[in-house]
Design an enzyme around this catalytic site. Structure first.
Site, PDB file in Angstrom:
ATOM      1  N   ASN A 112      46.598 -71.145 -55.410  1.00  0.00           N
ATOM      2  CA  ASN A 112      46.736 -70.297 -54.227  1.00  0.00           C
ATOM      3  C   ASN A 112      45.783 -69.108 -54.281  1.00  0.00           C
ATOM      4  O   ASN A 112      45.334 -68.608 -53.248  1.00  0.00           O
ATOM      5  CB  ASN A 112      48.176 -69.796 -54.107  1.00  0.00           C
ATOM      6  N   ASN A 114      42.486 -75.531 -51.655  1.00  0.00           N
ATOM      7  CA  ASN A 114      43.708 -75.780 -52.436  1.00  0.00           C
ATOM      8  C   ASN A 114      44.914 -75.843 -51.506  1.00  0.00           C
ATOM      9  O   ASN A 114      45.094 -74.936 -50.669  1.00  0.00           O
ATOM     10  CB  ASN A 114      43.925 -74.643 -53.437  1.00  0.00           C
ATOM     11  N   GLU A 115      45.717 -76.866 -51.641  1.00  0.00           N
ATOM     12  CA  GLU A 115      47.008 -76.971 -50.918  1.00  0.00           C
ATOM     13  C   GLU A 115      46.903 -76.488 -49.474  1.00  0.00           C
ATOM     14  O   GLU A 115      47.715 -75.682 -49.017  1.00  0.00           O
ATOM     15  CB  GLU A 115      48.100 -76.201 -51.678  1.00  0.00           C
ATOM     16  N   TYR A 119      55.579 -80.682 -58.633  1.00  0.00           N
ATOM     17  CA  TYR A 119      56.329 -79.846 -59.573  1.00  0.00           C
ATOM     18  C   TYR A 119      57.784 -80.285 -59.521  1.00  0.00           C
ATOM     19  O   TYR A 119      58.380 -80.320 -58.440  1.00  0.00           O
ATOM     20  CB  TYR A 119      56.225 -78.369 -59.207  1.00  0.00           C
ATOM     21  N   GLU A 167      47.366 -80.876 -59.928  1.00  0.00           N
ATOM     22  CA  GLU A 167      48.424 -79.960 -60.407  1.00  0.00           C
ATOM     23  C   GLU A 167      49.677 -80.801 -60.625  1.00  0.00           C
ATOM     24  O   GLU A 167      50.156 -81.457 -59.694  1.00  0.00           O
ATOM     25  CB  GLU A 167      48.743 -78.856 -59.395  1.00  0.00           C
ATOM     26  N   GLN A 191      49.748 -74.938 -65.913  1.00  0.00           N
ATOM     27  CA  GLN A 191      48.432 -74.441 -66.188  1.00  0.00           C
ATOM     28  C   GLN A 191      48.271 -74.302 -67.706  1.00  0.00           C
ATOM     29  O   GLN A 191      49.218 -74.617 -68.422  1.00  0.00           O
ATOM     30  CB  GLN A 191      48.249 -73.093 -65.507  1.00  0.00           C
TER      31      GLN A 191
HETATM   32  O1  AHR Z   1      50.199 -73.639 -60.248  1.00  0.00           O
HETATM   33  C1  AHR Z   1      50.899 -72.670 -59.541  1.00  0.00           C
HETATM   34  C2  AHR Z   1      50.662 -72.765 -58.055  1.00  0.00           C
HETATM   35  O2  AHR Z   1      51.284 -73.922 -57.573  1.00  0.00           O
HETATM   36  C3  AHR Z   1      49.244 -72.911 -57.582  1.00  0.00           C
HETATM   37  O3  AHR Z   1      48.605 -71.697 -57.433  1.00  0.00           O
HETATM   38  C4  AHR Z   1      49.392 -73.584 -56.255  1.00  0.00           C
HETATM   39  O4  AHR Z   1      48.281 -74.386 -55.937  1.00  0.00           O
HETATM   40  C5  AHR Z   1      50.683 -74.366 -56.391  1.00  0.00           C
HETATM   41  O5  AHR Z   1      51.532 -74.124 -55.326  1.00  0.00           O
END
Ligand code: AHR
Length: 537
Positions: free
Chosen positions: A101, A201-202, A274, A324, A376
């Site tokens: 983000n 990104n996203e 996630y 991710e 990360q």
């Molecule tokens: O990795 C944490 C965050 O998760 C990243 O910044 C974003 O791309 C995602 O929502």
């Protein structure tokens, strides 16, 4: 597959079995299973880039993580040497930077040139002050020392396509134009030659600064791609695929649109996931890698459809980049989401087993998943965790390290015959829709074959019982010594901490086999096991 209830109650084999000396005395095996390995049943080549990682300007990932100016643990350039060493242990082939983000309001020119002249900015994604003392060239220096290839994301939120072009020029053009000469003035005579670039990104997420709908994103990405490729024709481009799987989102619509619009120009579609044990239900949670696999299969179908009509310069189809993925649900509310200590998730053994499941899923889909990046690297939902004076390896470090140092070659389509369970309906993560998984195998398995060696990776999802398993070679024979590594701990909630390692990789006694088409192993409860050795024709 044979069904068993999700509590893992024994249905047969009530008697204790001691198999090949690998069971602890008195340990009961509730189940038995078979894994058939056939080196002729090949899925595809494993791309090393599936063991990638990610560094974002977020919390203490950069500042206080990889870079800690003035710390006694850092060298004169500010790189934390303990972190560098631990990162090297993950054998990271490719590292995404600078977000996330963060990138959607990042202007790369702020982060180059003399450090003391760089502007400090409000960082709006994660609410920090960004000093910009770490930027493009500092990351390249870190990446070269870590032995990882840089993978950059451009800002397609508040950034322009011109700004993206200029960054490629700064990094990849040897000399002549303004930004190439600027890099030389900054002390880098040779270009950085960055191959991998992601187009934002996203961009499907309402939270993203500069969020666009799928049509508008496709137009902006296509034009950015045009300028970037004209500047540096060899680069590989990654489209921002779905990250928003909330109940009101339509990720399939997003992916279908951008794949259709960008099918001639991009090399990868990025997907994000996630997961978390939100309701504290071990068996539901352990099934989440199957959700990643379902999403992979859906996007694979979309890619196949578009490739039939695409007019591409590249001979390769579009591949999937899970750029991710991780467990993230504890540090995902309130104060844990912003500032200097954002996203500091503390992992346990069950999280490590989910990560091993994700990695197995990448191997089982090796024909289409050619890149993946754990999110990360340090402190922020990360395998490495620091304090000002110390560092420790989180539980999720260990399965990733085992895969990244051992699992290469050709992915095999193994046949697994074991007990299964059904989950309840459950939320797979804090910001995710619900799922129900049926026929979840207690053994989650992948296998690869490389230069006469087979590597078998097995998660035993059973929390309480070992699973005694016949490993059967359909072609050729097992012969010799087989290395066995296990990631496990006292219980599924066991965590590591500073000066406390409860979960780690342990080398187990080797298996010795003499020219046989079968060997037997008992996979312990809540474990990840890797078995490695020859398979001779
Ligand atoms: O990795 C944490 C965050 O998760 C990243 O910044 C974003 O791309 C995602 O929502």
């Amino acid at each position: 597959m044979r069904k068993m209830n999700s509590a893992g109650t024994a249905t047969f084999f009530a008697a204790a079995m001691v198999v090949a000396g690998f069971l602890f005395a008195g340990q009961l095996t509730a189940q038995n299973a078979r894994i058939k390995i056939d080196i002729d049943r090949q899925i595809g080549e494993v791309n090393k880039n599936i063991y990638g990682n990610f560094v974002e300007h977020l919390g203490r990932c950069v500042y206080g993580g990889i870079y800690d100016e003035g710390s006694p643990l850092a060298d004169e350039s500010g790189i934390r040497l303990d972190v560098l060493e631990a990162a090297k242990g993950l054998n990271v082939p490719l590292t995404r930077y600078p977000g996330g983000n963060f990138v959607s309001n990042y202007h790369w020119k702020d982060g180059v040139g003399p450090k003391d002249e760089r502007p400090a900015r409000m960082e709006l994604a994660w609410a920090r002050l960004e000093s910009n003392r770490f930027g493009t060239n500092e990351f390249i220096d870190f990446a070269r020392r870590m032995g990882t290839e840089p993978y950059f994301a451009v800002n397609l939120g508040t950034g322009t396509i011109e700004e993206a072009q200029q960054w490629v020029e700064y990094c990849n053009v040897k000399e002549g134009p303004y930004y190439a000469e600027l890099r030389k003035q900054h002390g880098y005579a040779e270009p950085h030659n960055i191959t991998y670039w992601s187009l934002g990104n996203e961009m499907d997420g309402f939270w993203q600064m500069g969020h666009l709908n799928a049509e508008d994103y496709s137009k902006k990405a296509r034009e950015a791609a045009k300028l970037m490729k004209l500047t540096s024709p060899e680069i590989k481009l990654v489209a921002a695929g779905s990250s928003n799987y909330r109940p009101d989102a339509d990720p399939n619509e997003w992916n279908a649109t951008i794949l259709h619009e960008l099918r001639d120009v991009v090399d990868y579609i990025a997907l994000h996931i996630y997961v978390g044990n939100v309701a504290d239900n071990y068996y539901n949670y352990l099934s989440t890698p199957l959700v990643l696999e379902e999403r992979t299969q859906i996007v694979k179908g979309m890619i196949l459809k578009e490739m039939a009509y695409a007019q591409r310069e590249s001979d390769d189809p579009i591949y999937i980049a899970w750029d991710e993925y991780n467990v993230w649900y504890r540090a995902r509310v309130g104060e844990d989401m912003t500032g200097e200590r954002a996203l500091e998730e503390h992992y346990n053994l069950e999280d490590a087993l989910v990560i091993a499941g994700f990695l197995n899923a990448f191997i089982r889909n090796a024909d289409v998943v050619k890149m993946a990046n754990m999110a990360q690297l340090v402190n922020v939902i990360a395998p490495i965790f620091t304090s000002e004076t110390d560092m420790f390896k989180q539980t999720i470090y260990y399965p990733l390290a085992l895969f990244a140092n051992n699992v290469f070659g050709t992915a095999l389509d193994v046949a697994v015959d074991c007990e299964t369970y059904d989950t309840e309906e459950f939320f797979i993560g804090l910001a995710e829709s619900k799922t129900t998984q049926e026929d979840v195998p207690f053994l989650d398995v992948s296998a690869t074959y490389d230069d006469g060696q087979v590597v078998l990776c097995v998660v035993n999802r059973n929390k309480d019982q070992a699973i005694t398993t016949d490993l059967i070679a359909q072609e050729g024979l097992f012969d010799g010594e087989y290395e066995v590594y296990e990631v496990n701990g006292p219980d599924s909630k066991a965590q590591n901490d500073f000066a406390k390692t409860l979960v780690e990789t342990k080398s187990k006694p080797a298996l010795t086999v003499k020219k046989a088409d079968k060997m037997t192993y008992a996979f312990p409860p809540h474990s990840f096991t890797m078995i490695k050795g020859a398979l001779k024709n």
